[in-house]
Design a protein around this motif. Structure first.
Motif, PDB file in Angstrom:
ATOM      1  N   ASP A   1      -3.500   6.183  -4.427  1.00 27.59           N
ATOM      2  CA  ASP A   1      -4.378   7.279  -4.841  1.00 27.59           C
ATOM      3  C   ASP A   1      -3.862   8.073  -6.029  1.00 27.59           C
ATOM      4  OD1 ASP A   1      -3.325  10.280  -3.594  1.00 27.59           O
ATOM      5  OD2 ASP A   1      -2.321   8.472  -2.931  1.00 27.59           O
ATOM      6  N   SER A   2      -2.595   7.874  -6.431  1.00 25.46           N
ATOM      7  CA  SER A   2      -2.019   8.756  -7.443  1.00 25.46           C
ATOM      8  C   SER A   2      -1.670   8.019  -8.726  1.00 25.46           C
ATOM      9  CB  SER A   2      -0.752   9.431  -6.893  1.00 25.46           C
ATOM     10  OG  SER A   2       0.342   8.541  -6.947  1.00 25.46           O
TER      11      SER A   2
ATOM     12  N   THR B   1     -15.357   7.271  -0.393  1.00 22.77           N
ATOM     13  CA  THR B   1     -14.941   7.953   0.833  1.00 22.77           C
ATOM     14  C   THR B   1     -13.630   8.702   0.614  1.00 22.77           C
ATOM     15  OG1 THR B   1     -15.880   6.076   2.013  1.00 22.77           O
ATOM     16  CG2 THR B   1     -14.625   7.651   3.310  1.00 22.77           C
ATOM     17  N   THR B   2     -13.547   9.906   1.175  1.00 25.80           N
ATOM     18  CA  THR B   2     -12.363  10.747   0.995  1.00 25.80           C
ATOM     19  C   THR B   2     -11.677  11.020   2.329  1.00 25.80           C
ATOM     20  OG1 THR B   2     -13.651  12.786   1.201  1.00 25.80           O
ATOM     21  CG2 THR B   2     -13.397  11.885  -1.013  1.00 25.80           C
ATOM     22  N   GLY B   3     -10.447  11.511   2.228  1.00 25.20           N
ATOM     23  CA  GLY B   3      -9.715  11.918   3.418  1.00 25.20           C
ATOM     24  C   GLY B   3      -9.352  10.753   4.313  1.00 25.20           C
ATOM     25  N   VAL B   4      -9.074  11.079   5.571  1.00 20.96           N
ATOM     26  CA  VAL B   4      -8.590  10.079   6.516  1.00 20.96           C
ATOM     27  C   VAL B   4      -9.592   8.953   6.725  1.00 20.96           C
ATOM     28  CG1 VAL B   4      -9.438  11.227   8.604  1.00 20.96           C
ATOM     29  CG2 VAL B   4      -7.340   9.854   8.701  1.00 20.96           C
ATOM     30  N   ARG B   5     -10.865   9.245   6.527  1.00 23.42           N
ATOM     31  CA  ARG B   5     -11.868   8.181   6.636  1.00 23.42           C
ATOM     32  C   ARG B   5     -11.777   7.220   5.450  1.00 23.42           C
ATOM     33  NH1 ARG B   5     -16.829  12.217   7.442  1.00 23.42           N
ATOM     34  NH2 ARG B   5     -15.554  13.231   5.858  1.00 23.42           N
ATOM     35  N   GLY B   6     -11.294   7.720   4.301  1.00 21.43           N
ATOM     36  CA  GLY B   6     -11.041   6.844   3.171  1.00 21.43           C
ATOM     37  C   GLY B   6      -9.917   5.866   3.477  1.00 21.43           C
ATOM     38  N   GLY B   7      -8.886   6.328   4.194  1.00 20.97           N
ATOM     39  CA  GLY B   7      -7.815   5.446   4.606  1.00 20.97           C
ATOM     40  C   GLY B   7      -8.311   4.339   5.510  1.00 20.97           C
ATOM     41  N   GLU B   8      -9.219   4.689   6.380  1.00 17.91           N
ATOM     42  CA  GLU B   8      -9.809   3.689   7.277  1.00 17.91           C
ATOM     43  C   GLU B   8     -10.584   2.641   6.483  1.00 17.91           C
ATOM     44  OE1 GLU B   8     -13.326   4.018  10.515  1.00 17.91           O
ATOM     45  OE2 GLU B   8     -11.553   5.277  10.950  1.00 17.91           O
ATOM     46  N   GLU B   9     -11.349   3.090   5.492  1.00 20.19           N
ATOM     47  CA  GLU B   9     -12.133   2.152   4.680  1.00 20.19           C
ATOM     48  C   GLU B   9     -11.215   1.243   3.867  1.00 20.19           C
ATOM     49  OE1 GLU B   9     -15.881   2.095   1.514  1.00 20.19           O
ATOM     50  OE2 GLU B   9     -15.084   4.010   2.237  1.00 20.19           O
ATOM     51  N   ILE B  10     -10.123   1.790   3.349  1.00 22.71           N
ATOM     52  CA  ILE B  10      -9.168   0.977   2.591  1.00 22.71           C
ATOM     53  C   ILE B  10      -8.577  -0.115   3.474  1.00 22.71           C
ATOM     54  CG2 ILE B  10      -6.832   1.040   1.608  1.00 22.71           C
ATOM     55  CD1 ILE B  10      -7.651   3.677   0.264  1.00 22.71           C
ATOM     56  N   LEU B  11      -8.183   0.234   4.681  1.00 21.62           N
ATOM     57  CA  LEU B  11      -7.594  -0.758   5.580  1.00 21.62           C
ATOM     58  C   LEU B  11      -8.600  -1.847   5.954  1.00 21.62           C
ATOM     59  CD1 LEU B  11      -5.363   1.526   7.769  1.00 21.62           C
ATOM     60  CD2 LEU B  11      -4.598  -0.499   6.527  1.00 21.62           C
ATOM     61  N   ARG B  12      -9.835  -1.451   6.128  1.00 19.16           N
ATOM     62  CA  ARG B  12     -10.866  -2.453   6.437  1.00 19.16           C
ATOM     63  C   ARG B  12     -11.024  -3.429   5.268  1.00 19.16           C
ATOM     64  NH1 ARG B  12     -14.241   0.888   8.015  1.00 19.16           N
ATOM     65  NH2 ARG B  12     -13.888   0.697  10.252  1.00 19.16           N
TER      66      ARG B  12
ATOM     67  N   SER C   1       0.823  -1.213   0.000  1.00 17.66           N
ATOM     68  CA  SER C   1       0.000   0.000   0.000  1.00 17.66           C
ATOM     69  C   SER C   1       0.852   1.256   0.000  1.00 17.66           C
ATOM     70  CB  SER C   1      -0.926   0.031   1.216  1.00 17.66           C
ATOM     71  OG  SER C   1      -1.711   1.214   1.205  1.00 17.66           O
ATOM     72  N   ASP C   2       0.437   2.198  -0.815  1.00 19.22           N
ATOM     73  CA  ASP C   2       0.937   3.563  -0.738  1.00 19.22           C
ATOM     74  C   ASP C   2       0.647   4.107   0.663  1.00 19.22           C
ATOM     75  OD1 ASP C   2       1.804   6.172  -1.735  1.00 19.22           O
ATOM     76  OD2 ASP C   2      -0.324   6.700  -1.699  1.00 19.22           O
ATOM     77  N   LEU C   3       1.370   5.149   1.055  1.00 21.92           N
ATOM     78  CA  LEU C   3       1.177   5.715   2.393  1.00 21.92           C
ATOM     79  C   LEU C   3       0.442   7.054   2.350  1.00 21.92           C
ATOM     80  CD1 LEU C   3       4.608   4.826   4.068  1.00 21.92           C
ATOM     81  CD2 LEU C   3       2.408   3.651   4.294  1.00 21.92           C
ATOM     82  N   ASP C   4       1.095   8.092   1.843  1.00 24.93           N
ATOM     83  CA  ASP C   4       0.520   9.436   1.922  1.00 24.93           C
ATOM     84  C   ASP C   4      -0.760   9.568   1.109  1.00 24.93           C
ATOM     85  OD1 ASP C   4       2.624  11.203   3.417  1.00 24.93           O
ATOM     86  OD2 ASP C   4       3.775   9.926   2.056  1.00 24.93           O
ATOM     87  N   ARG C   5      -1.799  10.034   1.778  1.00 30.18           N
ATOM     88  CA  ARG C   5      -3.123  10.240   1.203  1.00 30.18           C
ATOM     89  C   ARG C   5      -3.792   8.924   0.786  1.00 30.18           C
ATOM     90  NH1 ARG C   5      -4.549  15.409  -0.430  1.00 30.18           N
ATOM     91  NH2 ARG C   5      -5.612  14.577  -2.265  1.00 30.18           N
TER      92      ARG C   5
ATOM     93  N   ARG D   1      -8.685   2.234  -4.410  1.00 32.12           N
ATOM     94  CA  ARG D   1      -8.273   3.634  -4.393  1.00 32.12           C
ATOM     95  C   ARG D   1      -9.334   4.442  -3.670  1.00 32.12           C
ATOM     96  NH1 ARG D   1     -11.409   6.885  -7.324  1.00 32.12           N
ATOM     97  NH2 ARG D   1     -12.233   6.336  -9.373  1.00 32.12           N
ATOM     98  N   PRO D   2      -8.934   5.517  -2.964  1.00 26.59           N
ATOM     99  CA  PRO D   2      -9.912   6.348  -2.255  1.00 26.59           C
ATOM    100  C   PRO D   2     -10.666   7.264  -3.199  1.00 26.59           C
ATOM    101  CG  PRO D   2      -7.722   7.262  -1.990  1.00 26.59           C
ATOM    102  CD  PRO D   2      -7.552   5.969  -2.758  1.00 26.59           C
ATOM    103  N   GLY D   3     -11.625   7.999  -2.656  1.00 24.40           N
ATOM    104  CA  GLY D   3     -12.431   8.901  -3.464  1.00 24.40           C
ATOM    105  C   GLY D   3     -11.790  10.244  -3.702  1.00 24.40           C
ATOM    106  N   HIS D   4     -10.545  10.392  -3.345  1.00 22.90           N
ATOM    107  CA  HIS D   4      -9.796  11.624  -3.594  1.00 22.90           C
ATOM    108  C   HIS D   4      -8.499  11.259  -4.313  1.00 22.90           C
ATOM    109  CE1 HIS D   4      -8.148  10.108   0.279  1.00 22.90           C
ATOM    110  NE2 HIS D   4      -7.021  10.324  -0.382  1.00 22.90           N
ATOM    111  N   GLY D   5      -7.762  12.289  -4.709  1.00 20.16           N
ATOM    112  CA  GLY D   5      -6.450  12.059  -5.302  1.00 20.16           C
ATOM    113  C   GLY D   5      -6.459  12.116  -6.816  1.00 20.16           C
ATOM    114  N   GLU D   6      -5.283  11.944  -7.381  1.00 21.83           N
ATOM    115  CA  GLU D   6      -5.078  12.094  -8.819  1.00 21.83           C
ATOM    116  C   GLU D   6      -5.904  11.097  -9.624  1.00 21.83           C
ATOM    117  OE1 GLU D   6      -1.009  13.113 -11.308  1.00 21.83           O
ATOM    118  OE2 GLU D   6      -0.969  11.540  -9.792  1.00 21.83           O
TER     119      GLU D   6
END
Length: 285
Positions: free
Chosen positions: A223-224, A260-271, A15-19, A239-244
């Motif tokens: 995300d990019s 889902t976007t933002g930090v909550r998108g990261g949570e959904e990805i991990l789940r 997994s990518d890290l930032d964003r 991929r989250p709902g934000h980013g490139e």
């Protein structure tokens, strides 16, 4: 080169890290959340004595459980340099493998694998224009009105820190058109505009981890644009709902585009990653 006993039941989670998993304060996207409903955050990076990157406490628990899951090899896979990556302290056991500099460096138990790096250097020398040519073009064509900084990333690629409000809308596209025949790609992520040689990929480094571990399945997230090859090479990706990639409406078979976007998108990805990894390692489809 370090190897482990091959087993087809092993799953690599790259997994990518930032964003994707971790977020700066500017990228949290919690402005629409009432203060009393905001998720509790865990700081996982400090820079110059200041908190820099976060994930939710729920995401921290999911990541720790994922990394400790039997049969799972969790691999942080980032464009960050080794120095930048080492500022991060992720929940869970220390990763056996980590990928930095967009695949240019493979860390094994925290140490650089010099054989892998030499392989990367040979590929870059053979297949694309030299870094010096690209950096010279950037210096000549960037406008000081919006250019905040220009940085070398381990002598592998380069990136600009820009004022997005002043950056002309077509500048990144024009740069990409100049870079393409020279074997380079361009990616605009937040305030950073990356110029990266096309042979320098996260997916190539992940393939090396798969070879060493004998893993039978790969799960990924990012995300990019620089994560697209990672997502395409995996058995399943998110991929989250934000980013490139989200901004471009990018999709591909086997890749789940979350809303889902933002930090909550990261949570959904991990789940999602943990659910898929557990199903795989327990012999379910």
């Amino acid at each position: 080169m370090t190897t482990t006993s091959p087993t087809a039941t092993t799953t690599v989670v790259a997994s990518d890290l930032d964003r994707t998993l971790i977020y700066s304060a500017a990228a949290l996207a919690l402005d629409d959340v009432p203060d009393h409903e905001a998720p509790r955050l865990l700081c996982v990076e400090t820079y110059r004595s200041r908190p820099q990157s976060f994930l939710t406490e729920t995401a921290a628990g999911l990541l720790a459980a994922l990394a400790a899951e039997a049969g799972v090899v969790f691999v942080p896979t980032t464009t960050r340099t080794r120095e930048q990556y080492r500022r991060i302290s992720l929940p869970g056991p220390p990763p056996r493998y980590a990928i930095c500099a967009n695949g240019g460096h493979l860390l094994v138990d925290g140490a650089t694998d010099h054989d892998w790096h030499a392989t990367v250097r040979r590929a870059l020398a053979a297949d694309c224009a030299p870094l010096a040519e690209v950096r010279d073009h950037l210096r000549r064509s960037a406008d000081p009105a919006w250019l905040l900084n220009e940085r070398d990333a381990e002598s592998l690629f380069t990136y600009l820190v820009v004022d997005r409000a002043l950056l002309p809308e077509t500048w990144a596209k024009d740069l990409a058109e100049w870079a393409e025949p020279r074997g380079w790609s361009v990616s605009l992520q937040g305030r950073k505009l990356y110029a990266v040689p096309r042979p320098l990929t996260k997916s190539a480094a992940v393939a090396e981890v798969v070879r060493r571990t004998g893993a039978g399945r790969v799960l990924s997230a990012g995300d990019s644009l620089l994560d697209a090859d990672l997502l395409l090479a995996a058995d399943r990706g998110w991929r989250p709902g934000h980013g490139e990639l989200a901004d471009a409406g990018w999709s591909a078979p086997g890749v789940t585009a979350l809303a889902t976007t933002g930090v909550r998108g990261g949570e959904e990805i991990l789940r999602a990653l943990r659910t898929a990894a557990r199903a795989t390692t327990r012999g379910r489809s």
